[in-house]
Scaffold this motif. Structure first.
Motif, PDB file in Angstrom:
ATOM      1  N   VAL A  35      53.624   7.446  49.527  1.00  0.00           N
ATOM      2  CA  VAL A  35      52.885   8.483  48.812  1.00  0.00           C
ATOM      3  C   VAL A  35      53.411   8.609  47.391  1.00  0.00           C
ATOM      4  O   VAL A  35      52.644   8.678  46.417  1.00  0.00           O
ATOM      5  CB  VAL A  35      53.002   9.836  49.543  1.00  0.00           C
ATOM      6  CG1 VAL A  35      52.411  10.961  48.703  1.00  0.00           C
ATOM      7  CG2 VAL A  35      52.314   9.774  50.899  1.00  0.00           C
ATOM      8  N   GLN A 232      52.097  10.235  56.586  1.00  0.00           N
ATOM      9  CA  GLN A 232      52.522   9.600  55.343  1.00  0.00           C
ATOM     10  C   GLN A 232      52.894   8.133  55.534  1.00  0.00           C
ATOM     11  O   GLN A 232      52.854   7.351  54.573  1.00  0.00           O
ATOM     12  CB  GLN A 232      53.696  10.362  54.702  1.00  0.00           C
ATOM     13  CG  GLN A 232      55.009  10.258  55.443  1.00  0.00           C
ATOM     14  CD  GLN A 232      55.168  11.353  56.471  1.00  0.00           C
ATOM     15  OE1 GLN A 232      54.204  11.774  57.091  1.00  0.00           O
ATOM     16  NE2 GLN A 232      56.385  11.821  56.648  1.00  0.00           N
ATOM     17  N   PRO A 236      48.925   7.019  54.027  1.00  0.00           N
ATOM     18  CA  PRO A 236      49.389   7.693  52.806  1.00  0.00           C
ATOM     19  C   PRO A 236      48.271   7.924  51.804  1.00  0.00           C
ATOM     20  O   PRO A 236      48.301   8.888  51.036  1.00  0.00           O
ATOM     21  CB  PRO A 236      50.446   6.730  52.253  1.00  0.00           C
ATOM     22  CG  PRO A 236      50.110   5.400  52.851  1.00  0.00           C
ATOM     23  CD  PRO A 236      49.579   5.711  54.214  1.00  0.00           C
TER      24      PRO A 236
END
Length: 249
Positions: A35, A232, A236
């Motif tokens: 991310v 994530q 992401p």
């Protein structure tokens, strides 16, 4: 001079946009490596602190979520952020920080699968489950086998998060927050902030129930198909998309 806790950083220090990412229990700042890298590529300076008791940081005076949040206050005092993201317990830390966000600056807040409410009768079983997991000493290969959408880097950072943190983290933080109830903190959201909650695929019967979030007005709830608690690692791009959606709207 304001002293800030240890953190990982991505992007240029001269970037005019900032993102603040907070990891969850038994993890570290690098939980957000994908991310963070994506946001940095889009022109953000990304700061991801390590919570007290994690990544070689000593614990504070207690294990309350609010104590974890207060420890990060120097970051909010030193700069304003366009995006604030938290995963799991880190999302509860974000909720505890809502009251400190700017009242007029538009801030995009994304909570990733937070356990907002856990009934007392479920706490014992939840504690045993988390404790057993933290003491299992899974390898990167184990994590990849259990989570086919993870990359090897995801698995390595997960192993490091559990190994360099305190072995009693899960027990301590659960015992330190016996009344595990954080939904009421949503009321602290500044009017200028936009709040999105991402929820793992409902087929996996996670701790966060859609009805817990649906009762709040002005909150965007998004179920991520095929995602586990570790959105994530698996999707992401969904986190980035939702964070930017709030900025662009």
């Amino acid at each position: 001079m304001t002293t800030v806790p240890s953190a990982s950083q991505w992007g240029s220090p001269t970037a005019n946009r900032r993102a603040f990412l907070i990891h969850g229990l038994d993890s570290s700042s690098h939980t957000f490596h994908r991310v963070a890298s994506t946001l940095a590529a889009k022109g953000y300076l990304v700061i991801a602190p390590n919570l007290l008791g994690h990544a070689l940081r000593k614990p504070g005076v207690d294990f309350k979520v609010q104590t974890l949040a207060d420890d990060l206050l120097p970051y909010l005092q030193a700069a304003e952020y366009d995006i604030v993201i938290g995963h799991s317990m880190g999302a509860l830390v974000v909720l505890s920080l809502l009251k400190y966000l700017p009242k007029t600056k538009h801030t995009s807040v994304v909570l990733i699968d937070p356990s907002l409410e856990i009934a007392a009768e479920r706490m014992v079983d939840w504690k045993v489950k988390l404790s057993d997991h933290s003491r299992t000493n899974l390898t990167a290969e184990d994590y990849i086998a259990l989570n086919p959408l993870w990359t090897r880097e995801d698995a390595i950072w997960r192993v490091l998060g559990t190994q360099i943190g305190r072995s009693t983290n899960s027990d301590d933080h659960i015992d330190g927050n016996v009344l595990w109830s954080f939904s009421h903190l949503i009321a602290d959201k500044p009017t200028a902030a936009a709040l999105t909650v991402l929820i793992e695929d409902l087929r996996f019967n996670g701790a966060l129930k859609l009805e817990t979030v649906a009762k709040f007005k002005d909150i965007r709830a998004v179920i991520v198909p095929n995602a586990s608690h570790w959105i994530q690692n698996e999707f992401p791009e969904v986190i980035v998309e939702e964070a930017l959606r709030n900025i662009e709207e």
